[in-house]
Design an enzyme around this catalytic site. Structure first.
Site, PDB file in Angstrom:
ATOM      1  N   SER A  22     -60.536   9.605  34.994  1.00  0.00           N
ATOM      2  CA  SER A  22     -60.186   8.247  34.531  1.00  0.00           C
ATOM      3  C   SER A  22     -60.059   7.281  35.706  1.00  0.00           C
ATOM      4  CB  SER A  22     -58.837   8.267  33.809  1.00  0.00           C
ATOM      5  OG  SER A  22     -58.980   8.795  32.537  1.00  0.00           O
ATOM      6  N   ARG A  26     -62.497   3.895  36.967  1.00  0.00           N
ATOM      7  CA  ARG A  26     -61.919   2.577  37.245  1.00  0.00           C
ATOM      8  C   ARG A  26     -62.177   2.144  38.678  1.00  0.00           C
ATOM      9  NH1 ARG A  26     -59.831   4.970  32.905  1.00  0.00           N
ATOM     10  NH2 ARG A  26     -58.777   3.687  31.352  1.00  0.00           N
ATOM     11  N   GLY A  94     -67.167   8.046  26.776  1.00  0.00           N
ATOM     12  CA  GLY A  94     -66.537   6.941  26.040  1.00  0.00           C
ATOM     13  C   GLY A  94     -65.964   5.901  26.992  1.00  0.00           C
ATOM     14  N   ARG A 122     -69.215   7.903  17.935  1.00  0.00           N
ATOM     15  CA  ARG A 122     -67.816   7.536  18.201  1.00  0.00           C
ATOM     16  C   ARG A 122     -67.568   6.033  17.950  1.00  0.00           C
ATOM     17  NH1 ARG A 122     -65.986  10.226  23.615  1.00  0.00           N
ATOM     18  NH2 ARG A 122     -63.995   9.464  22.838  1.00  0.00           N
ATOM     19  N   SER A 167     -54.945   3.013  22.732  1.00  0.00           N
ATOM     20  CA  SER A 167     -56.157   3.499  23.397  1.00  0.00           C
ATOM     21  C   SER A 167     -56.309   2.800  24.750  1.00  0.00           C
ATOM     22  CB  SER A 167     -57.386   3.209  22.531  1.00  0.00           C
ATOM     23  OG  SER A 167     -58.548   3.258  23.333  1.00  0.00           O
ATOM     24  N   GLN A 169     -58.848   3.032  26.647  1.00  0.00           N
ATOM     25  CA  GLN A 169     -60.219   2.518  26.805  1.00  0.00           C
ATOM     26  C   GLN A 169     -60.335   1.129  26.179  1.00  0.00           C
ATOM     27  OE1 GLN A 169     -62.674   5.636  25.162  1.00  0.00           O
ATOM     28  NE2 GLN A 169     -62.281   7.004  26.892  1.00  0.00           N
ATOM     29  N   ASP A 315     -55.533  14.311  25.714  1.00  0.00           N
ATOM     30  CA  ASP A 315     -56.636  15.203  26.116  1.00  0.00           C
ATOM     31  C   ASP A 315     -56.187  16.658  26.236  1.00  0.00           C
ATOM     32  OD1 ASP A 315     -58.344  13.070  26.143  1.00  0.00           O
ATOM     33  OD2 ASP A 315     -58.164  12.690  28.287  1.00  0.00           O
ATOM     34  N   LYS A 342     -62.993  12.268  19.075  1.00  0.00           N
ATOM     35  CA  LYS A 342     -63.235  12.473  20.512  1.00  0.00           C
ATOM     36  C   LYS A 342     -64.640  13.069  20.684  1.00  0.00           C
ATOM     37  CE  LYS A 342     -59.477  10.927  22.384  1.00  0.00           C
ATOM     38  NZ  LYS A 342     -59.552   9.770  23.279  1.00  0.00           N
ATOM     39  N   ARG A 388     -63.658  19.745  26.914  1.00  0.00           N
ATOM     40  CA  ARG A 388     -62.265  20.217  26.873  1.00  0.00           C
ATOM     41  C   ARG A 388     -62.101  21.413  25.931  1.00  0.00           C
ATOM     42  NH1 ARG A 388     -60.051  16.826  30.391  1.00  0.00           N
ATOM     43  NH2 ARG A 388     -60.651  14.632  30.232  1.00  0.00           N
TER      44      ARG A 388
HETATM   45  C1  S3P Z   1     -59.441   7.674  28.738  1.00  0.00           C
HETATM   46  C2  S3P Z   1     -58.607   7.366  27.715  1.00  0.00           C
HETATM   47  C3  S3P Z   1     -58.319   8.295  26.600  1.00  0.00           C
HETATM   48  C4  S3P Z   1     -58.786   9.711  26.889  1.00  0.00           C
HETATM   49  C5  S3P Z   1     -60.123   9.768  27.567  1.00  0.00           C
HETATM   50  C6  S3P Z   1     -60.126   8.961  28.847  1.00  0.00           C
HETATM   51  C7  S3P Z   1     -59.604   6.664  29.791  1.00  0.00           C
HETATM   52  O1  S3P Z   1     -58.937   7.782  25.476  1.00  0.00           O
HETATM   53  O2  S3P Z   1     -58.818  10.475  25.707  1.00  0.00           O
HETATM   54  O3  S3P Z   1     -60.460  11.118  27.854  1.00  0.00           O
HETATM   55  O4  S3P Z   1     -60.116   6.995  30.882  1.00  0.00           O
HETATM   56  O5  S3P Z   1     -59.237   5.514  29.556  1.00  0.00           O
HETATM   57  P1  S3P Z   1     -58.224   6.638  24.587  1.00  0.00           P
HETATM   58  O6  S3P Z   1     -56.970   6.227  25.296  1.00  0.00           O
HETATM   59  O7  S3P Z   1     -59.149   5.502  24.506  1.00  0.00           O
HETATM   60  O8  S3P Z   1     -57.928   7.322  23.307  1.00  0.00           O
END
Ligand code: S3P
Length: 430
Positions: A22, A26, A94, A122, A167, A169, A315, A342, A388
């Protein structure tokens, strides 16, 4: 590729876990928005993060791989990107698709973003809706419910937005669009989700504030590049934490792991279950907390996971299911229907696989109930193409009787390419 895992015990020593996925996404995306050159140390080599780098290169970002796990990129100072000549491929990721939707909505060009067959199923509408309110023009099948999506970049206006679901994301996509728009964007976050985007922007000197549940980000918000060092991935570490908790005669040390409070719900849950876990050598780097974890074999008991806890262990829920099969008493997970959308339907994947290993468990629309302890029997299980799930079943195989076969196993590289070689060390020693 199929793999076979044998029962094993006595996991000892230090395990070095690679970079956080993650935070790496970023570092690349936010670094590309900065002015100047961003050097990223310990960048994840997960397939998902490489997909992000490829997409950024296609919109004109110059990316250099200096040495293994070290990249540098030249920032575009918010609007210096160029129109891609081809479709941007987020592959299985995602985070790539959703964060880039925010960034691309505010640029002055046309782009199309697509992904693999899993990502195409998704939900994207949750991100498209607030971006459209900011003035974005995004079109796709089913009124932009699913990828591929076509984006005609626009100048965006500020928004006051209450997150309809926790979320990170979605939140991050709106924050990135907010950076590009006019005025101050306000995001109300009733239930906290991972906050790496906010922390990184703050670290780089962008104007972003969080006051109680409200995040405020200034539009046309320019900031300067800085060196970023990525912490070890807590989510990847959890596979080995679970293995050490469950296998007899184990004692492991995991240094340099991110312990961001919005990520470590699994640690708290495992502690409540009676897990022997010590967190020491705490420090802070690039606005993210990290520490060393020591974990040893433990007798676990069942617990109830509350719906508010779900975002901070989202996760790791497949691993909670595994711990629950070995814990004394009932473990219940509720409020986790997000798992159904997911990389696979993770509730179904947990239920199907653990039933094959002889576990009696109850499937709920938004979770599951498992009464333990139950003996796990080696069986043939599936990854459902989900990294996972593949890795959770490999750890289950370490504590199951006999041999466990996992079909379509190689998807573990989506988040943790070193997983198999680290696991192999234990298969030989066990
Ligand atoms: C993630 C946020 C999570 C997580 C994903 C990574 C991220 O999803 O499940 O594996 O990097 O922002 P959401 O918070 O959108 O559900």
């Amino acid at each position: 590729m199929k793999t076979r895992i044998q029962r094993s015990r006595g996991f000892k020593g230090e395990i070095r876990i690679p970079a956080d996925k993650s935070i790496s996404h970023r570092a690349a995306i936010i670094g590309s928005l900065a002015s100047g050159m961003t050097e990223i140390k310990n960048f994840s080599s997960a397939a998902d993060c490489l997909a992000t780098l490829n997409c950024l290169q296609m919109i004109g970002v110059e990316v250099k791989k200096n040495k293994e796990n070290e990249v540098s990129l030249i920032g575009k100072s918010l609007f210096g990107y160029r129109e891609p000549e081809n479709t941007l491929d987020a592959q299985n990721s995602g985070t790539t698709a959703r964060l880039l939707l925010g960034l691309l909505s505010g640029q002055s060009f046309f782009s199309v973003i697509n992904g693999d067959s899993s990502l195409q199923t998704r939900p994207m509408k949750r991100v498209v809706d607030p971006l459209r309110k900011m003035g974005a023009r995004i079109e796709g099948r089913n009124d932009a419910y699913h990828l591929p999506l076509a984006i005609k970049g626009q100048s965006l206006k500020r928004i006051k937005f209450k997150l309809p679901l926790p979320s990170a994301q979605l939140k991050s996509a709106v924050i990135l669009a907010g950076l590009l728009s006019e005025g101050e964007t306000e995001i109300n976050e009733p239930v906290p989700s991972r906050d790496h985007t906010e922390r990184m922007l703050d670290y780089l000197g962008a104007e972003i504030k969080k006051d109680k549940k409200v995040i405020r980000v200034q539009g046309k918000n320019k900031f300067k590049a800085k060196k970023i060092i990525v912490s070890g991935d807590f989510s990847s570490a959890c596979f080995f934490v679970a293995a050490a908790l469950l296998a007899e005669d184990s004692e492991i040390i995991i240094p340099d792991i991110g312990i961001n409070p919005t990520r470590i719900g699994f640690l708290k849950a495992a502690e409540r279950m009676g897990g022997n876990i010590k967190v020491h050598e705490k420090k802070e780097r690039c606005n993210e907390p990290l520490a060393t974890l020591s974990v040893s074999s433990s007798d676990l008991k069942g617990i109830k996971i509350k719906p508010e806890e779900i975002p901070v262990l989202i996760d790791e829920i497949p691993l909670i299911a595994l711990l629950a099969t070995q814990a004394n008493g009932v473990t219940e997970v509720h409020g986790a229907s997000e798992l159904r959308v997911k990389e696979s339907d993770r509730i179904r994947a947990i239920v199907v696989n653990f039933r094959r290993m002889g576990v009696d468990l109850e499937e709920k629309e938004d979770g599951f109930i498992i009464e333990g302890p139950q003996r796990l029997k080696g069986a043939s299980v599936e990854s459902f193409g989900d990294h996972r799930i593949a890795m959770t079943m490999a750890i289950a195989g370490l504590v199951a009787d006999g041999e466990t076969e996992i079909k379509d196993f190689d998807c573990f590289g989506i988040s943790f390419p070193d997983f198999y070689s680290l696991l192999g060390r234990w298969q030989k020693d066990g």
